[in-house]
Write an enzyme that holds these catalytic residues in place. Sequence first.
Site, mmCIF file in Angstrom:
data_model
loop_
_atom_site.group_PDB
_atom_site.id
_atom_site.type_symbol
_atom_site.label_atom_id
_atom_site.label_comp_id
_atom_site.label_asym_id
_atom_site.label_seq_id
_atom_site.Cartn_x
_atom_site.Cartn_y
_atom_site.Cartn_z
ATOM 1 N N LYS A 153 0.869 -1.178 0.000
ATOM 2 C CA LYS A 153 0.000 0.000 0.000
ATOM 3 C C LYS A 153 0.899 1.220 0.000
ATOM 4 C CE LYS A 153 -1.798 2.985 2.161
ATOM 5 N NZ LYS A 153 -1.777 4.488 1.941
ATOM 6 N N GLY B 136 6.869 5.311 8.346
ATOM 7 C CA GLY B 136 6.022 6.493 8.417
ATOM 8 C C GLY B 136 6.113 7.123 9.792
ATOM 9 N N THR C 44 5.478 8.049 13.782
ATOM 10 C CA THR C 44 5.376 7.261 15.013
ATOM 11 C C THR C 44 3.927 7.014 15.389
ATOM 12 O OG1 THR C 44 7.517 8.040 15.816
ATOM 13 C CG2 THR C 44 5.948 7.278 17.471
ATOM 14 N N GLU D 290 9.279 1.356 11.213
ATOM 15 C CA GLU D 290 10.399 2.304 11.134
ATOM 16 C C GLU D 290 9.738 3.668 11.089
ATOM 17 O OE1 GLU D 290 12.456 5.133 10.107
ATOM 18 O OE2 GLU D 290 12.535 4.267 8.097
ATOM 19 N N CYS E 135 13.217 10.868 7.278
ATOM 20 C CA CYS E 135 12.993 10.491 8.678
ATOM 21 C C CYS E 135 14.261 10.635 9.501
ATOM 22 C CB CYS E 135 12.445 9.073 8.772
ATOM 23 S SG CYS E 135 13.456 7.823 7.957
ATOM 24 N N GLU F 158 9.155 16.383 15.276
ATOM 25 C CA GLU F 158 9.565 16.085 13.904
ATOM 26 C C GLU F 158 8.798 17.000 12.952
ATOM 27 O OE1 GLU F 158 10.524 12.205 11.195
ATOM 28 O OE2 GLU F 158 8.612 12.197 12.242
#
Length: 498
Positions: A191, A244, A246, A267, A302, A400
């Site tokens: 996906k 993607g 957290t 991850e 990331c 982030e």
Amino acid sequence: MLDYTNQDWKSRASELSFRGQAFIEGAFVNAVSGKTFDNINPATGEILNQVAECDAADIDLAVAAGRRAFEDGRWSRMAPEGRKAILLKLADLIRANLVEMALLDSLDMGKLITDAVTVDAPGSAHFFQWYAESIDKVYDEVAPTAPGDLALVRRVPLGVVGAVTPWNFPLDMATWKGAAALAAGNSVVLKPAEQSPLSALRLAELAAEAGVPDGVFNVVPGFGATAGQALGLHMDVDCLAFTGSTQIGKRFMEYSGQSNLKQVWPETGGKSPNLVFADCEDLDAAADMAAFGIFFNQGEVCSANSRLYVERSIKDQFVEKMIERAKGMQPGDPLDPASKMGAIVNERQTQGIMRFVEAGKETANLVAGGERVTVDGKGCFVQPTIFDGVTHDNPLARDEIFGPVLSVIAFDTEEEAVSMANDSIYGLAASVWTDNLSQACRVADNLHVGTVSVNTVDALSAQTPFGGMKQSGFGRDLSLHSLDKYTALKTTWIKYKP
């Protein structure tokens, strides 16, 4: 292609046709619902194509196709050299279609075409080749037992692997998951992020051309709340690999507990620190790489080195170097080889970045950038932005941002630098700049992250695992270790007459 002009790239882009249907059991098909959504070029605001808006019904079809393929052994029980030959052919097909694959990612999410054609697309081919070559070199084990007993410990594929990948490196992330999972003998249901589905759909077509059997590699575009959730909750998915945020990584772990206890390999987010010590003799090289570490791919990485800790005695000097580099990295048309930064992926992400920037103007010292801009009056572009005098509790240093925004913080001692670097919910990566070998090793030992890059930034290779600690997740991509995610250890114990 490296000598292509802006007009050359635009001409090649105009010749492309875009796949928009799902790829299930070897064929492109519409979503069961018939729904589609607009796929938008963030650099221009133009609609590229209509993409199938798949949901749970389509995920069911793809998982069922993957299960049939796995059970009948068309891929899972193929001899290792057979899978190897097919994946090597896929690597060659990616290289043969390098311009197209690069353009798909650039148009889809705004990355520089020069990066897509020299880093992302060749990297995808390389990783498929690397995992293809690994297939017949990963050995099983024989456990030590008494005479009359033979205990075989084998790696066996899990079955159907779901992969949910992000929009910042569409082709590479599909490859990092797909190449290892396929090499291990699994079926895959991918996906891709709804913001950037084009290269994944074309990859599926190339995989079929290479000889990957029908049903083994399926791509189902759609939204996270529908298609992604359905994949996470599916009772017949054996493993879910995710890259993607957290927040969404935690959600997939909840989905596992609510369904069949499938393995989940997240991850997730990062807020990577970059520590520059005064004994670093080549400050220009450090500044070059610090700028690369935060402004590459528009900061949509990331592991971006978004926290810059500089020893106080050189801090002002180093900040001046960073300002100069920011001035030379202004955003431009992603298809222009002269551009130094591309577009932000979409309007929502752009607005999110600017909210951090506007708040930061009230709490820190803006020394570079800080504005949203357009190119030819269009698009989602943000200047490379640097804040100095950031306090360690400032959201600029904690959250982030996932954009080209750098926070600079001074330190006085090694202990203080390490303490601040570790004072984060994230633990994906870090960089250290020093010419003192003992200090480099000592600091690397004390940083709680998955990868420490010394006198460089964001170092990775097919041979080394990529992943983090803490709320950056515990999944690992790349290297032979990633095969652990997609295989189970199976013991066969045989009694015989000695």
